[in-house]
Design an enzyme around this catalytic site. Structure first.
Site, mmCIF file in Angstrom:
data_model
loop_
_atom_site.group_PDB
_atom_site.id
_atom_site.type_symbol
_atom_site.label_atom_id
_atom_site.label_comp_id
_atom_site.label_asym_id
_atom_site.label_seq_id
_atom_site.Cartn_x
_atom_site.Cartn_y
_atom_site.Cartn_z
ATOM 1 N N ASP A 1 34.982 10.674 -64.490
ATOM 2 C CA ASP A 1 34.558 9.333 -64.068
ATOM 3 C C ASP A 1 35.706 8.337 -64.263
ATOM 4 O OD1 ASP A 1 31.527 10.092 -63.960
ATOM 5 O OD2 ASP A 1 32.220 10.685 -65.948
ATOM 6 N N TYR B 1 35.471 24.313 -68.238
ATOM 7 C CA TYR B 1 34.349 24.198 -69.166
ATOM 8 C C TYR B 1 34.187 25.556 -69.840
ATOM 9 C CZ TYR B 1 33.473 20.406 -65.830
ATOM 10 O OH TYR B 1 33.613 19.323 -65.006
ATOM 11 N N GLN C 1 47.751 11.534 -66.737
ATOM 12 C CA GLN C 1 47.446 12.023 -65.374
ATOM 13 C C GLN C 1 48.715 12.397 -64.622
ATOM 14 O OE1 GLN C 1 45.046 9.025 -63.420
ATOM 15 N NE2 GLN C 1 43.239 10.316 -63.506
ATOM 16 N N ARG D 1 38.743 21.813 -62.691
ATOM 17 C CA ARG D 1 37.286 21.672 -62.811
ATOM 18 C C ARG D 1 36.863 20.298 -62.278
ATOM 19 N NH1 ARG D 1 36.976 20.394 -69.398
ATOM 20 N NH2 ARG D 1 36.808 18.137 -69.092
ATOM 21 N N GLY D 2 35.547 20.063 -62.293
ATOM 22 C CA GLY D 2 35.023 18.716 -62.029
ATOM 23 C C GLY D 2 35.404 18.194 -60.661
ATOM 24 N N GLU D 3 36.011 17.030 -60.639
ATOM 25 C CA GLU D 3 36.324 16.374 -59.357
ATOM 26 C C GLU D 3 37.810 16.038 -59.217
ATOM 27 O OE1 GLU D 3 33.501 13.621 -57.810
ATOM 28 O OE2 GLU D 3 35.036 12.358 -56.895
ATOM 29 N N ASP D 4 38.343 15.301 -60.161
ATOM 30 C CA ASP D 4 39.691 14.778 -59.933
ATOM 31 C C ASP D 4 40.768 15.856 -60.064
ATOM 32 O OD1 ASP D 4 41.343 12.439 -59.361
ATOM 33 O OD2 ASP D 4 42.153 12.796 -61.357
ATOM 34 N N SER D 5 40.680 16.712 -61.071
ATOM 35 C CA SER D 5 41.700 17.770 -61.200
ATOM 36 C C SER D 5 41.583 18.742 -60.024
ATOM 37 C CB SER D 5 41.579 18.511 -62.538
ATOM 38 O OG SER D 5 40.309 19.108 -62.685
#
Ligand code: TRH
Length: 381
Positions: A21, A191, A253, A269-273
Site C-alpha cells: 500500500d 510470503y 525501493q 509478491r503482492g503488487e508493486d514488486s
C-alpha cells in the site's frame, strides 16, 4: 487560485499490512510531483512503513503527513485519491461536499489482470448522501485500464545499469561480496510458504551454483530455520551445497529495483514488486496476496492467461506449474516446488526472451500517473 498554480492532490493511504500500500502510494506521489508538477500531500497512517521504502529520500512537491485521529485534514485539495479503498475521514468528506467546486475524487483500486477491470475502469459512483462523485480508477495491463506505474526515465536507467555493469556497484553499495562467477542469481521476496524448504533443498543439490539474495522479509525466518543459521542482514553469505544465501537488509525501493535488474530470476509478491519485476524484463515468479475464498487464484489465472500468451512450450507449462506450487489455495497444498524447479530452470532462456518481449509491450502503454493525471484533467471543469 492563479491558473498557473500547481494542482493540489491529497492521497490517503492506510497500510493494511506489508509494504504494497505504502509502496504504490509513494511511487504515485513521487511521479505526480516530479513528472507532472503537482503538489501532493500523502496522508499515511504508518509513516514508518513508508520510511523503510524511501530510504531517506525526500521529494520536492510531496508532503508526507501522518494520518491519525489527531491529524485529520479538513481543507480538501482539488484532487482526492483514496488508495485501495482507504476512506477519507468524515470531516474531510463533509468539507469536500461544502467546497464551491468539489474535488475530483478517485478510488484507486488494486491491480488485477481480470477482464472485468476494463468495464469498471473510469466508472462514476455517486455518493449516497452528499453531492459528490467518486471515480473508479483501475491499474491494469491493457490500454482500456489505467496502466502501470512507470517513471519516465525507468527504461533508460535500466539500460544504463546493464551497460555500465551496474551490478558491480550495487554489490559495493550493499557491502556484500559479488555472487560466485557463473552462479544463477535469484532474489527472494515472498510470503511464508510450505514449499520453500523443498525448493531450498533443490537449490542446494543443484549441479551448478545458485546465489540467492534475501532482503529481510517474511520468508527470512523460514530460511533461518531451514539453514540453522542466523542469516541476519549484514551477515556473510551462507553456503549449503551449490546454494549461497546472501542475507540483506530491507533496502530502499530504488535499490530493490537494481537488485531485480541484477538477478536472473526474481521471486516477487503482492503488487508493486510484481510490477517492478516485469519492468526488469527478467523471468519472475509471482506470489499473489492470498485472499478469502481463493479469490487470488482467479486473479493469478487471469494474469497467467495474459502473460503466457506467446510463450512456447515447454516453458509455458513449466511457469504455470511453478506458479501453482508457489501459490497455495484451500484445495491445493504446496510442497513440490523443489521437484518442478529443474523444469523451470531448463526454460530459463525462453523465459528470459519472453520477459523482454512482455516488458516491451507493456512499455508502449501510458503509465498510471499519466493516465490518472489526464483523467483528472478531463473531470475538472
Ligand atoms: O509487501 P507486499 O506483500 O504488499 C501487499 C500487496 O500490495 C497486496 O496487494 C496488498 O493487498 C497488501 O500488501 C496489503 O508486496 P508489494 O506490493 O510487492 O510491496 C512491496 C514493496 O516493498 C514494493 O514497493 C517493493 C518494496 N521493497 C523495497 O523497497 N525493499 C525491499 O528490500 C523489498 C524486499 C521490497
Amino acid at each position: 487560485m492563479p491558473a498557473s498554480a500547481p494542482l493540489r492532490w491529497d492521497i490517503f493511504c492506510k497500510v493494511i499490512d506489508n509494504f504494497g500500500d505504502a509502496g504504490v502510494c509513494w511511487r504515485l506521489a513521487r511521479t505526480l510531483a516530479l513528472e507532472h508538477g503537482l503538489r501532493v500531500r500523502l496522508w499515511i497512517d504508518r509513516p514508518a512503513t513508508l520510511n523503510a521504502l524511501r530510504g531517506g529520500e525526500s521529494i520536492a512537491g510531496v508532503d508526507i503527513r501522518p494520518w491519525d485521529a489527531n491529524a485529520v485534514p479538513v481543507d480538501p485539495a482539488e484532487v482526492v485519491v483514496e488508495a485501495f479503498g482507504a476512506p477519507v475521514p468524515e470531516p474531510y468528506l463533509a468539507a469536500m461536499a461544502r467546497s464551491a467546486q468539489p474535488p475530483v475524487w478517485i478510488n484507486l483500486e488494486y491491480l488485477s489482470a481480470e477482464n472485468w477491470v476494463e468495464g469498471c475502469h473510469g466508472l462514476p459512483s455517486p455518493h449516497p448522501r452528499l453531492p459528490l462523485i467518486q471515480w473508479f480508477f483501475y491499474p491494469g495491463f491493457t490500454e482500456r485500464t489505467g496502466g502501470l506505474l512507470r517513471e519516465s526515465d525507468l527504461l533508460v536507467r535500466h539500460r544504463r545499469f546493464l551497460a555500465d555493469a551496474g551490478a558491480a556497484s550495487l554489490w559495493r553499495r550493499l557491502a556484500i561480496p559479488p555472487p560466485p562467477p557463473g552462479a544463477l542469481k535469484l532474489s527472494l521476496f515472498a510470503y511464508e510458504t510450505e514449499t520453500l524448504a523443498g525448493l531450498s533443498d533443490a537449490w542446494a543439490a543443484s549441479t551448478s551454483p545458485i546465489w540467492c539474495a534475501v532482503p529481510e522479509n517474511r520468508v527470512s525466518q523460514q530460511l533461518r530455520a531451514w539453514a540453522g543459521a542466523p542469516l541476519a542482514p549484514g551477515d556473510a553469505p551462507f553456503q549449503c551445497g551449490a546454494l549461497t544465501l546472501q542475507p540483506l537488509p530491507f533496502v530502499s525501493q530504488d535499490e530493490y529495483d537494481a537488485l531485480l535488474w541484477a538477478c536472473d530470476l526474481n521471486f516477487v509478491r503482492g503488487e508493486d514488486s510484481f510490477v517492478r519485476a516485469q519492468w526488469a524484463a527478467r523471468p519472475f515468479v509471482w506470489q499473489i496476496y492470498r485472499q478469502d475464498e481463493d479469490a487470488h487464484i482467479d486473479k493469478l489465472a487471469a494474469f497467467l492467461a495474459r502473460y503466457l500468451d506467446g510463450l512456447a512450450e515447454p516453458a509455458a507449462t513449466a511457469l504455470r506449474a511453478f506458479h501453482a506450487e508457489w501459490n497455495p489455495s484451500s484445495s491445493h497444498a504446496t510442497a513440490q516446488a523443489g521437484l518442478i524447479w529443474p523444469a523451470l530452470l531448463a526454460s530459463q532462456s525462453d523465459l528470459g526472451a519472453h520477459a523482454q518481449r512482455w516488458r516491451d509491450r507493456l512499455a508502449r502503454q501510458a503509465d498510471l500517473a499519466t493516465t490518472l493525471a489526464n483523467f483528472v484533467k478531463s473531470k475538472l471543469k
